[in-house]
Scaffold this motif. Structure first.
Motif, mmCIF file in Angstrom:
data_model
loop_
_atom_site.group_PDB
_atom_site.id
_atom_site.type_symbol
_atom_site.label_atom_id
_atom_site.label_comp_id
_atom_site.label_asym_id
_atom_site.label_seq_id
_atom_site.Cartn_x
_atom_site.Cartn_y
_atom_site.Cartn_z
ATOM 1 N N ALA A 123 31.822 -16.812 19.827
ATOM 2 C CA ALA A 123 30.713 -17.694 20.187
ATOM 3 C C ALA A 123 29.410 -16.917 20.324
ATOM 4 C CB ALA A 123 31.032 -18.431 21.483
ATOM 5 N N ASP A 124 29.486 -15.730 20.884
ATOM 6 C CA ASP A 124 28.282 -14.913 21.044
ATOM 7 C C ASP A 124 27.647 -14.567 19.696
ATOM 8 O OD1 ASP A 124 28.538 -14.954 23.777
ATOM 9 O OD2 ASP A 124 29.237 -12.883 23.971
ATOM 10 N N LYS A 125 28.467 -14.460 18.668
ATOM 11 C CA LYS A 125 27.968 -14.065 17.349
ATOM 12 C C LYS A 125 27.156 -15.170 16.667
ATOM 13 C CE LYS A 125 31.199 -10.374 16.213
ATOM 14 N NZ LYS A 125 30.123 -9.376 16.048
ATOM 15 N N THR A 127 25.233 -17.416 18.499
ATOM 16 C CA THR A 127 24.213 -17.901 19.424
ATOM 17 C C THR A 127 22.903 -18.157 18.685
ATOM 18 O OG1 THR A 127 25.186 -16.669 21.264
ATOM 19 C CG2 THR A 127 22.889 -17.336 21.492
ATOM 20 N N GLY A 128 22.313 -19.326 18.969
ATOM 21 C CA GLY A 128 21.052 -19.683 18.324
ATOM 22 C C GLY A 128 21.203 -20.523 17.085
ATOM 23 N N THR A 129 22.419 -20.666 16.575
ATOM 24 C CA THR A 129 22.664 -21.575 15.445
ATOM 25 C C THR A 129 23.191 -22.899 15.983
ATOM 26 O OG1 THR A 129 24.988 -21.019 15.046
ATOM 27 C CG2 THR A 129 23.323 -19.552 14.085
ATOM 28 N N GLN A 130 23.304 -23.887 15.111
ATOM 29 C CA GLN A 130 23.784 -25.209 15.511
ATOM 30 C C GLN A 130 25.282 -25.393 15.286
ATOM 31 O OE1 GLN A 130 21.660 -27.425 17.122
ATOM 32 N NE2 GLN A 130 20.430 -25.558 17.036
ATOM 33 N N VAL A 131 25.937 -24.381 14.742
ATOM 34 C CA VAL A 131 27.339 -24.536 14.364
ATOM 35 C C VAL A 131 28.241 -24.596 15.594
ATOM 36 C CG1 VAL A 131 28.021 -22.088 14.244
ATOM 37 C CG2 VAL A 131 28.977 -23.736 12.621
ATOM 38 N N GLN A 132 29.348 -25.320 15.478
ATOM 39 C CA GLN A 132 30.409 -25.313 16.480
ATOM 40 C C GLN A 132 31.605 -24.564 15.905
ATOM 41 O OE1 GLN A 132 31.524 -29.116 18.083
ATOM 42 N NE2 GLN A 132 29.494 -29.543 18.892
ATOM 43 N N LEU A 133 32.141 -23.621 16.666
ATOM 44 C CA LEU A 133 33.331 -22.893 16.255
ATOM 45 C C LEU A 133 34.557 -23.630 16.756
ATOM 46 C CD1 LEU A 133 32.258 -19.200 16.958
ATOM 47 C CD2 LEU A 133 31.851 -20.608 14.928
ATOM 48 N N LEU A 134 35.512 -23.857 15.846
ATOM 49 C CA LEU A 134 36.696 -24.654 16.154
ATOM 50 C C LEU A 134 37.964 -23.818 16.087
ATOM 51 C CD1 LEU A 134 35.978 -27.807 13.937
ATOM 52 C CD2 LEU A 134 35.266 -27.393 16.306
ATOM 53 N N ASP A 135 38.895 -24.150 16.966
ATOM 54 C CA ASP A 135 40.231 -23.564 16.879
ATOM 55 C C ASP A 135 41.049 -24.297 15.810
ATOM 56 O OD1 ASP A 135 40.942 -26.009 18.081
ATOM 57 O OD2 ASP A 135 41.128 -25.118 20.062
ATOM 58 N N THR A 136 42.320 -23.941 15.686
ATOM 59 C CA THR A 136 43.214 -24.579 14.714
ATOM 60 C C THR A 136 44.543 -24.901 15.400
ATOM 61 O OG1 THR A 136 44.296 -22.550 13.929
ATOM 62 C CG2 THR A 136 42.176 -23.126 12.917
ATOM 63 N N ARG A 137 45.539 -25.277 14.607
ATOM 64 C CA ARG A 137 46.879 -25.528 15.141
ATOM 65 C C ARG A 137 47.744 -24.263 15.124
ATOM 66 N NH1 ARG A 137 48.539 -28.561 11.022
ATOM 67 N NH2 ARG A 137 50.631 -28.753 11.868
ATOM 68 N N LYS A 138 47.150 -23.115 14.892
ATOM 69 C CA LYS A 138 47.894 -21.851 14.871
ATOM 70 C C LYS A 138 48.015 -21.330 16.307
ATOM 71 C CE LYS A 138 46.281 -20.879 10.196
ATOM 72 N NZ LYS A 138 45.401 -20.059 9.338
ATOM 73 N N THR A 139 48.874 -22.002 17.072
ATOM 74 C CA THR A 139 49.022 -21.729 18.494
ATOM 75 C C THR A 139 50.456 -21.343 18.820
ATOM 76 O OG1 THR A 139 49.416 -24.087 18.861
ATOM 77 C CG2 THR A 139 47.159 -23.305 19.155
ATOM 78 N N LEU A 140 50.652 -20.796 20.024
ATOM 79 C CA LEU A 140 52.004 -20.495 20.490
ATOM 80 C C LEU A 140 52.768 -21.793 20.716
ATOM 81 C CD1 LEU A 140 51.185 -17.711 23.095
ATOM 82 C CD2 LEU A 140 52.245 -17.393 20.857
ATOM 83 N N PRO A 141 53.987 -21.925 20.190
ATOM 84 C CA PRO A 141 54.753 -23.161 20.383
ATOM 85 C C PRO A 141 54.897 -23.495 21.864
ATOM 86 C CG PRO A 141 55.791 -21.793 18.715
ATOM 87 C CD PRO A 141 54.701 -20.961 19.330
ATOM 88 N N GLY A 142 54.596 -24.734 22.207
ATOM 89 C CA GLY A 142 54.719 -25.187 23.579
ATOM 90 C C GLY A 142 53.506 -24.912 24.446
ATOM 91 N N LEU A 143 52.539 -24.153 23.941
ATOM 92 C CA LEU A 143 51.365 -23.806 24.746
ATOM 93 C C LEU A 143 50.057 -24.196 24.046
ATOM 94 C CD1 LEU A 143 52.460 -20.340 26.148
ATOM 95 C CD2 LEU A 143 52.216 -22.475 27.428
ATOM 96 N N ARG A 144 50.133 -25.157 23.143
ATOM 97 C CA ARG A 144 48.924 -25.531 22.395
ATOM 98 C C ARG A 144 47.816 -26.031 23.295
ATOM 99 N NH1 ARG A 144 49.658 -28.845 17.102
ATOM 100 N NH2 ARG A 144 50.349 -26.751 16.527
ATOM 101 N N MET A 145 48.149 -26.955 24.202
ATOM 102 C CA MET A 145 47.102 -27.527 25.052
ATOM 103 C C MET A 145 46.487 -26.445 25.942
ATOM 104 S SD MET A 145 47.016 -30.805 24.318
ATOM 105 C CE MET A 145 46.651 -31.940 25.642
ATOM 106 N N ALA A 146 47.332 -25.532 26.431
ATOM 107 C CA ALA A 146 46.823 -24.445 27.268
ATOM 108 C C ALA A 146 45.874 -23.557 26.477
ATOM 109 C CB ALA A 146 47.993 -23.631 27.814
#
Length: 282
Positions: A123-125, A127-146
């Motif tokens: 996010a710091d990289k 700063t000053g732009t309008q873009v939103q950085l998004l995560d993906t579904r590449k998460t630990l099984p069972g801990l996606r929401m966390a």
């Protein structure tokens, strides 16, 4: 794109912690039984790394489930940036319970803070732009929401939660559906009102996606020149998401093309846990 709020995660947190304690404590902590049951203790947990904190509610839930007599006194809140050797929280209660809950509590806090720290780095990289950085579904099984919650603590945003809350039509879906227009049309009929995102690999496919009424178009590994042209072609008709092969060196220049979103799997899959330490005193 949604951002998870802690208030919506209460049931998920309790379930995460129950599973973790069953895995770790099982039928009982036999080593803790070395300590007299009536002995009380205090403890402090420090970070050995510079980090962004996430996961305080999971720590609270661990000690609440282990022993509600344990008091947790936080010196930080989720989203705080901390320095090496900074105290994060103090504990008071039965010595057995502090030691039984230690590993599960620190596992949640070190992993989720690692996610938040990684997210803050990216996010710091931009700063000053309008873009939103998004995560993906590449998460630990069972801990996606966390993990997705932790992403927001670091200043980034959530993509769809799973396969149920938005369409993401990729190359294989397009081929099996008969084409871009056919896939988007079918999506509208299946779940009216759900966001429809489709992946394209060139500008010709972008035009097809826009003509078919896509809500979001994922630009998969397009060159910087093509991304800039895609923004011009789009002219605000849909949201544009850049994806694929984006790293520390290219993130800023991709953000400056004018795309709305950049999705980064590394936010949740390439995470280094924060080094934490608990010090017990009787």
């Amino acid at each position: 794109m949604p951002n998870l709020q802690l208030a919506t995660l209460t049931a998920e947190i309790e379930a995460n912690v129950r599973r973790a304690l069953q895995e770790d404590v099982g039928s009982g902590d036999i080593t803790a039984q070395l300590i007299p049951a009536e002995r009380l203790a205090k403890a402090s947990v420090i970070s050995r790394d510079a980090a962004v904190i996430a996961g305080t509610a999971w720590v609270d839930a661990v000690f609440r489930q282990v022993d509600p007599r344990v008091a947790v006194h936080w010196q930080v809140v989720d989203g705080d940036r901390v320095q090496p050797d900074q105290i994060l929280f103090h504990l008071e209660g039965p010595a057995r319970s502090l030691l039984t809950g230690e590993r599960s509590a620190l596992n949640f806090l070190q992993m989720l803070s690692g996610v938040a720290t990684k997210a803050q780095h990216y996010a710091d990289k931009v700063t000053g732009t309008q873009v939103q950085l998004l995560d993906t579904r590449k998460t630990l099984p069972g801990l996606r929401m966390a993990q997705k919650y932790a992403v927001t603590c670091g200043g980034c945003h959530n993509h769809r939660i799973g396969l149920f809350d938005a369409f993401l039509i990729k190359e294989n879906h397009i081929a099996a559906s008969g084409g871009i227009a056919e896939a988007i049309s079918a999506a509208r009929k299946i779940a009216l009102g759900k966001p429809v995102e489709i992946e394209v690999e060139n500008l010709a496919e972008l035009r097809q996606a826009l003509d078919a009424g896509a809500d979001i178009v994922m630009l998969d590994e397009l060159s910087l020149e093509d991304m800039r042209e895609a923004v011009a072609i789009n002219a605000g008709r849909a949201k544009l998401e850049a994806s694929g092969g984006i790293n520390d060196q290219t993130l800023r220049v991709v953000a400056e093309t004018g795309v709305d979103y950049i999705s980064i799997g590394a936010l949740t899959k390439d995470v280094k846990a924060v080094d934490l330490s608990m010090r017990l005193s009787l």
